[in-house]
Design a protein around this motif. Sequence first.
Motif, PDB file in Angstrom:
ATOM      1  N   ALA A  18       0.838  -1.209   0.000  1.00  0.00           N
ATOM      2  CA  ALA A  18       0.000   0.000   0.000  1.00  0.00           C
ATOM      3  C   ALA A  18       0.870   1.256   0.000  1.00  0.00           C
ATOM      4  CB  ALA A  18      -0.915   0.000   1.213  1.00  0.00           C
ATOM      5  N   LYS A  19       0.508   2.187  -0.881  1.00  0.00           N
ATOM      6  CA  LYS A  19       1.269   3.433  -0.987  1.00  0.00           C
ATOM      7  C   LYS A  19       0.306   4.583  -1.233  1.00  0.00           C
ATOM      8  CE  LYS A  19       4.997   5.764  -3.496  1.00  0.00           C
ATOM      9  NZ  LYS A  19       5.993   5.670  -4.592  1.00  0.00           N
ATOM     10  N   THR A  20       0.336   5.577  -0.356  1.00  0.00           N
ATOM     11  CA  THR A  20      -0.501   6.757  -0.509  1.00  0.00           C
ATOM     12  C   THR A  20       0.237   7.773  -1.369  1.00  0.00           C
ATOM     13  OG1 THR A  20      -1.601   6.415   1.609  1.00  0.00           O
ATOM     14  CG2 THR A  20      -1.697   8.639   0.678  1.00  0.00           C
ATOM     15  N   VAL A  21      -0.374   8.155  -2.501  1.00  0.00           N
ATOM     16  CA  VAL A  21       0.288   9.067  -3.437  1.00  0.00           C
ATOM     17  C   VAL A  21      -0.339  10.460  -3.426  1.00  0.00           C
ATOM     18  CG1 VAL A  21       1.215   7.296  -4.968  1.00  0.00           C
ATOM     19  CG2 VAL A  21      -1.120   8.099  -5.306  1.00  0.00           C
ATOM     20  N   ILE A  22      -1.572  10.576  -2.939  1.00  0.00           N
ATOM     21  CA  ILE A  22      -2.211  11.867  -2.703  1.00  0.00           C
ATOM     22  C   ILE A  22      -2.790  11.817  -1.303  1.00  0.00           C
ATOM     23  CG2 ILE A  22      -4.111  13.429  -3.337  1.00  0.00           C
ATOM     24  CD1 ILE A  22      -1.954  13.475  -5.416  1.00  0.00           C
ATOM     25  N   ASN A  41       9.911  13.724  -9.030  1.00  0.00           N
ATOM     26  CA  ASN A  41       9.278  12.477  -9.446  1.00  0.00           C
ATOM     27  C   ASN A  41       8.624  11.816  -8.244  1.00  0.00           C
ATOM     28  OD1 ASN A  41      10.233  12.784 -12.073  1.00  0.00           O
ATOM     29  ND2 ASN A  41      12.114  11.627 -11.672  1.00  0.00           N
ATOM     30  N   GLY A  42       7.391  11.349  -8.427  1.00  0.00           N
ATOM     31  CA  GLY A  42       6.694  10.710  -7.322  1.00  0.00           C
ATOM     32  C   GLY A  42       5.964  11.672  -6.416  1.00  0.00           C
ATOM     33  N   MET A 220       3.661  23.854  -5.795  1.00  0.00           N
ATOM     34  CA  MET A 220       4.708  22.846  -5.700  1.00  0.00           C
ATOM     35  C   MET A 220       4.171  21.691  -4.873  1.00  0.00           C
ATOM     36  SD  MET A 220       8.657  22.970  -4.276  1.00  0.00           S
ATOM     37  CE  MET A 220       9.475  23.337  -5.831  1.00  0.00           C
ATOM     38  N   MET A 221       4.349  20.471  -5.420  1.00  0.00           N
ATOM     39  CA  MET A 221       3.897  19.272  -4.730  1.00  0.00           C
ATOM     40  C   MET A 221       5.081  18.468  -4.214  1.00  0.00           C
ATOM     41  SD  MET A 221       0.676  17.903  -7.050  1.00  0.00           S
ATOM     42  CE  MET A 221       0.295  16.650  -5.795  1.00  0.00           C
ATOM     43  N   ASP A 222       4.841  17.761  -3.130  1.00  0.00           N
ATOM     44  CA  ASP A 222       5.849  16.864  -2.573  1.00  0.00           C
ATOM     45  C   ASP A 222       5.121  15.792  -1.775  1.00  0.00           C
ATOM     46  OD1 ASP A 222       8.676  16.132  -1.961  1.00  0.00           O
ATOM     47  OD2 ASP A 222       8.042  16.569   0.092  1.00  0.00           O
ATOM     48  N   ALA A 223       5.437  14.538  -2.053  1.00  0.00           N
ATOM     49  CA  ALA A 223       4.858  13.409  -1.323  1.00  0.00           C
ATOM     50  C   ALA A 223       3.329  13.470  -1.260  1.00  0.00           C
ATOM     51  CB  ALA A 223       5.442  13.347   0.093  1.00  0.00           C
ATOM     52  N   GLY A 224       2.711  13.841  -2.379  1.00  0.00           N
ATOM     53  CA  GLY A 224       1.261  13.828  -2.452  1.00  0.00           C
ATOM     54  C   GLY A 224       0.562  15.009  -1.833  1.00  0.00           C
TER      55      GLY A 224
END
Length: 265
Positions: A18-22, A41-42, A220-224
């Motif tokens: 399981a990985k939360t991306v947002i 990236n990511g 700017m986004m970082d870690a969702g």
Amino acid sequence: MIRLKDLNCTFHVGTPSAKTVIRDLNLTVDAGEFVTIIGSNGAGKTTLFNLISGNLSPTSGSVFIKGVDVTGHPEYKRAGTMGRIFQDPLAGTASNMTLEDNMMITCKKGFKWPVISLNRKTRARFKRQLVKLEMGLESRMKENVSTLSGGQRQALTLLMMVLSNPSIALLDEHTAALDPRNAAIVMDLTTRFISEHRLTTLMITHNMNHAIAYGTRLLMMDAGEIIIDVTGAEKQKLTVPKLLEMFSNVRRKAFENDEVLLVRP
């Protein structure tokens, strides 16, 4: 125009992978805004677009378009509202069809033009539109799109998108695969079409200089998560060093992504 409320997206729920991306993302984009989105990236940029377009469903939270809750609507039901262009120039056109047949697909969507036949009048109409690209494509309408360069294909995709009359444009690093000359041409067309058609636009870019130079608002986004949201006079004063400093202040670490940091203005 767009409102995202408490949005979460987790892949492989209930498994060790399981990985939360947002995560817990809230965002409102007003009609006519031109928002640039930067991040490593990511960071969740493309996943964000997939949630807005309906290509993905959120694990929790809601997506509103023009005040309507479309969270449960599939991608095809949102297609009349938005157009999307991908990084790969091959993704937006049908390679083995002629240029004029590709443009007929746009007409048959029925968003702006009525369903019509490919006759002399239609071809004249297509030529008038293609002239706007200033690439000589109006004289190549019977050629397969596979014969066009990447820059020509991306410019054609951009034209087809705006002719389908969307309210929202999602541009997913749409110049990243192009050489600098063609990237500049496509960006010039992008800003012109956005202005002419009054599109609400979200543009993902890996180029910090582009993120700063274009648009009315920068995320700017970082870690969702959206960690920086700059608009107006504050955005106009931004520089790449200042943006990196803002990231460092929020995350308490340096921004590390070679693809972004090594891009030239």
